[in-house]
Design a protein around this motif. Structure first.
Motif, short mmCIF file in Angstrom:
data_model
loop_
_atom_site.label_atom_id
_atom_site.label_comp_id
_atom_site.label_asym_id
_atom_site.label_seq_id
_atom_site.Cartn_x
_atom_site.Cartn_y
_atom_site.Cartn_z
N ILE A 154 -4.00 11.91 1.77
CA ILE A 154 -4.08 10.60 1.11
C ILE A 154 -3.29 9.59 1.94
CG2 ILE A 154 -3.52 9.31 -0.98
CD1 ILE A 154 -5.82 11.34 -1.31
N ARG A 155 -3.98 8.50 2.29
CA ARG A 155 -3.44 7.60 3.30
C ARG A 155 -2.86 6.31 2.71
NH1 ARG A 155 -7.29 8.35 7.32
NH2 ARG A 155 -8.50 6.46 6.95
N GLU A 156 -1.86 5.80 3.39
CA GLU A 156 -1.19 4.56 3.01
C GLU A 156 -2.18 3.39 3.08
OE1 GLU A 156 2.97 3.01 2.49
OE2 GLU A 156 1.45 4.24 1.54
N PHE A 157 -2.06 2.47 2.11
CA PHE A 157 -2.87 1.25 2.03
C PHE A 157 -4.37 1.55 1.89
CE2 PHE A 157 0.82 0.23 4.85
CZ PHE A 157 1.54 -0.47 3.90
N ALA A 181 -15.20 4.17 6.05
CA ALA A 181 -13.85 3.71 5.65
C ALA A 181 -12.80 4.22 6.62
CB ALA A 181 -13.54 4.18 4.23
N ILE A 182 -12.96 3.87 7.91
CA ILE A 182 -11.98 4.33 8.90
C ILE A 182 -10.67 3.59 8.74
CG2 ILE A 182 -13.70 5.06 10.60
CD1 ILE A 182 -13.16 2.42 12.09
N GLY A 183 -9.60 4.22 9.23
CA GLY A 183 -8.28 3.60 9.19
C GLY A 183 -7.30 4.37 10.06
N PRO A 184 -6.22 3.73 10.48
CA PRO A 184 -5.22 4.42 11.29
C PRO A 184 -4.32 5.29 10.43
CG PRO A 184 -4.53 2.17 10.90
CD PRO A 184 -5.88 2.30 10.28
N GLY A 185 -3.60 6.20 11.09
CA GLY A 185 -2.61 7.00 10.37
C GLY A 185 -3.15 8.25 9.73
N GLY A 186 -4.36 8.69 10.10
CA GLY A 186 -4.94 9.87 9.48
C GLY A 186 -4.65 11.15 10.25
N LEU A 187 -5.30 12.22 9.83
CA LEU A 187 -5.14 13.52 10.49
C LEU A 187 -5.71 13.49 11.90
CD1 LEU A 187 -6.28 16.04 7.70
CD2 LEU A 187 -3.92 15.61 8.44
#
Length: 316
Positions: free
Chosen positions: A187-190, A255-261
């Motif tokens: 579960i990712r921030e923001f 729904a891409i985003g930074p900070g993932g696995l």
């Protein structure tokens, strides 16, 4: 055509006689008894709350998978001797609820007739999880879901109906699964909201954020959770939303985003879980080939399948 030995079928690729690719081992299912993993496609993307070409993902993942060597250097053998492909579930042109019913009834019916089948479901957007998990839970007993996802996917249904953001709310509200048996990883921030965080907490879902995973490690997190889960549940289902990966590793997700696995973290975790005796299947969702770059995301999804196959092979 022996007279023209250099004339090949259009589109023929280079063939190395010493390399066996997954495509060489994949067979169209014609009603045989299935023991173990087999592919099935659920090409639904009309239920996505944002642009999505995930309906094309089963085809792109199959293409990527078919071109990869089936040989595991670590196992020193192929990860499978054969892999049946059951084809794609028919999706209604306009009716999302009907499409979900088609997916549920098909998987439920097949599992009833083929109890040794381990479904490898190629989505499709994340809304298919409602149907796949429901079919698993009704045929395999109490089911625990290891959900790899940047999002809780417990949006309310009043604002938009059954979308790709609502599957786990529907499953929890309808008591298809128990909150304690929903393990959310990555579960990712923001990427979520206070209301939905409170919702999963109120149902006692086991939530592991990216910050928690970075602190402890993904496989170690699963190792600590697993003993209690196995006492509560009869079967384990793996749900992989590819947007759990960092955007650098999976550009072809809506729904891409930074900070993932990182990809290797996900592959290790899937391989580890797939070694469990009561593994009931795996689904891969939220790959959009129309947004992808050089098929990176489809290739990553194909490797998720290969590592699941490897885990199952290791368990025998």
């Amino acid at each position: 055509m022996d007279k023209y030995p250099f004339l090949k079928k259009a589109g023929s690729l280079f063939k190395d006689c010493h390399v066996t690719k997954v495509g060489d081992l994949t067979k169209t299912w014609t009603g045989q008894t299935i023991k173990g993993p087999a592919l099935i496609g659920a090409p639904l993307s009309k239920s996505s709350i944002s642009h999505s070409g995930a309906c094309f993902a089963p085809g792109s993942i199959r293409q990527a998978l078919g071109g990869i060597s089936a040989y595991s250097a670590e196992l020193r053998e192929h990860v499978t001797d054969h892999l049946y492909d059951l084809g794609d579930i028919d999706i209604h042109v306009t009716d999302i609820v009907k499409s979900h019913e088609h997916i549920y009834h098909t998987i439920h019916g097949l599992l009833t007739d083929q109890p040794d089948w381990v479904p490898f479901v190629l989505g499709g957007d994340n809304s298919i999880s409602y149907s796949t998990v429901k079919a698993i839970a009704q045929t395999k007993g109490t089911t625990a879901v290891f959900q790899f996802d940047a999002h809780h996917d417990v949006r309310n249904t009043e604002d938009g109906g059954p979308t790709n953001g609502t599957p786990f709310r529907r499953l929890l509200d309808e008591k298809v699964i128990n909150g304690q048996n929903l393990i959310q990883l990555g579960i990712r921030e923001f990427s979520n909201s206070f209301a939905y965080e409170e919702y999963v907490k109120s149902h006692q879902a086991d939530v592991h954020t990216m910050e928690m995973i970075r602190e402890k490690g993904l496989v170690q997190t699963i190792q600590e959770v697993l003993p209690a889960v196995k006492k509560r549940a009869d079967s384990i289902f793996i749900s992989v939303d590819m947007d759990v990966l960092d955007q650098a590793h999976a550009p072809g997700c809506p729904a891409i985003g930074p900070g993932g696995l990182y990809t290797e973290e996900l592959l290790q975790a899937v391989r580890f879980l797939a070694q469990e005796a009561h593994i009931a299947g795996i689904e891969i969702v939220e790959v959009d080939p129309t947004l992808d770059f050089r098929d990176m995301t489809s290739r990553a999804a194909a490797h998720v399948i290969l590592h699941a196959l490897k885990g199952i092979k290791l368990s025998h």
